[in-house]
Design an enzyme around this catalytic site. Structure first.
Site, PDB file in Angstrom:
ATOM      1  N   ALA A 161       0.832  -1.206   0.000  1.00 19.14           N
ATOM      2  CA  ALA A 161       0.000   0.000   0.000  1.00 19.14           C
ATOM      3  C   ALA A 161       0.867   1.256   0.000  1.00 19.14           C
ATOM      4  CB  ALA A 161      -0.934  -0.005   1.207  1.00 19.14           C
ATOM      5  N   TYR A 162       1.893   1.260   0.837  1.00 17.42           N
ATOM      6  CA  TYR A 162       2.812   2.400   0.893  1.00 17.42           C
ATOM      7  C   TYR A 162       3.470   2.609  -0.466  1.00 17.42           C
ATOM      8  CZ  TYR A 162       6.860   5.246   2.220  1.00 17.42           C
ATOM      9  OH  TYR A 162       7.805   6.232   2.291  1.00 17.42           O
TER      10      TYR A 162
END
Length: 277
Positions: A161-162
């Protein structure tokens, strides 16, 4: 535009944001810092004043996910600095539980919302407000969007996600550059800034595999070292006055391959930051 510059840095109470603030102060610039914690802002301002020996720094609490907060940040910066020459967008909050190394399937709904809301929505809101204020300034301004792992399109396992949000930083910067050209806005420039691998708490929390330890030792550098390289290059942009966006990289491909080769051939940089098995 001539120095000293008026500089606003988001996400600047720790890590690379804090180190950038420190270097800008050393160069004689005036700096605004912010984060979501009023306590951290107060502590960071006091530390920066003490370390730099200068009083040209102030701070304010700001949650970049909230448009009203960012508007208050801009108003505060105008009150303190009169104008904003350089806005460095370091958008992430390593103190959040959402920023931990684990597979996507183990991430909670709240974790995902936290990462995307801060790194993507927060960056968009800050860019919007920065462009709005800078294009009304006679001297214009420069926006530096700081990327991170995943911005080059390479996979970021255990941090998917990052990495996806950081990949969006480069796309957003390119889109804003195109929009400003279409609107014939010539006094605002949007740039990318790449610090490479920085030995922040965020990165070091993932140093629990053989591969991670290898790359951290070979490629990572302390935030202070990175900032000492980046700040003179950032300050050169308005001084140079070329009127063209740029991409400033601390860790270039050539540098990375050279350091990996030195490690494999000569054992260089082994155990620099973490003990390897």
């Amino acid at each position: 535009m001539v120095p000293p510059y008026s500089v606003l840095i988001t996400g600047s109470t720790k890590g690379i944001g804090y180190a950038l603030a420190k270097e800008f102060l050393k160069a004689g610039d005036n700096v605004i810092i912010c984060s979501r914690s009023e306590e951290l802002v107060k502590s960071a301002v006091e530390s920066l004043q003490m370390e730099s020996g200068k009083q040209h720094v102030s701070g304010i609490k700001c949650d970049v996910q909230k448009g009203d907060d960012v508007k208050r940040l801009v108003a505060f910066a105008q009150e303190q600095l009169k104008y904003i020459d350089i806005w460095a967008m370091q958008i992430n909050n390593a103190g959040s539980n959402a920023y931990s190394y684990k597979p996507l399937i183990e991430a909670s709904h709240e974790d995902l919302i936290e990462v995307v809301s801060t790194n993507t929505l927060g960056l968009m809101i800050c860019c919007r407000e920065a462009i709005n204020i800078m294009q009304r300034q006679a001297r214009g301004g420069h926006i530096f969007n700081i990327d991170g792992a995943g911005s080059d399109g390479r996979p970021t396992p255990r941090f998917a996600a990052y990495g996806a949000t950081k990949c969006s930083v480069v796309h957003l910067t390119k889109s804003l550059q195109a929009e400003l050209r279409m609107q014939d806005v010539k006094n605002v420039l949007v740039h990318n800034l790449s610090p490479g691998m920085v030995t922040t708490d965020l990165l070091m929390s993932g140093a629990n595999t053989k591969q991670a330890k290898f790359f951290i030792n070979v490629l990572a550098e302390p935030a202070e070292v990175v900032a000492q390289y980046l700040v003179p290059n950032i300050r050169f942009v308005p001084e140079n006055g070329s009127g063209r966006p740029t991409y400033i990289r601390f860790l270039t491909g050539l540098k990375a391959y050279s350091q990996i080769f030195s490690r494999l051939a000569f054992g260089a940089r082994r155990n620099r930051h973490v003990l390897e098995d």
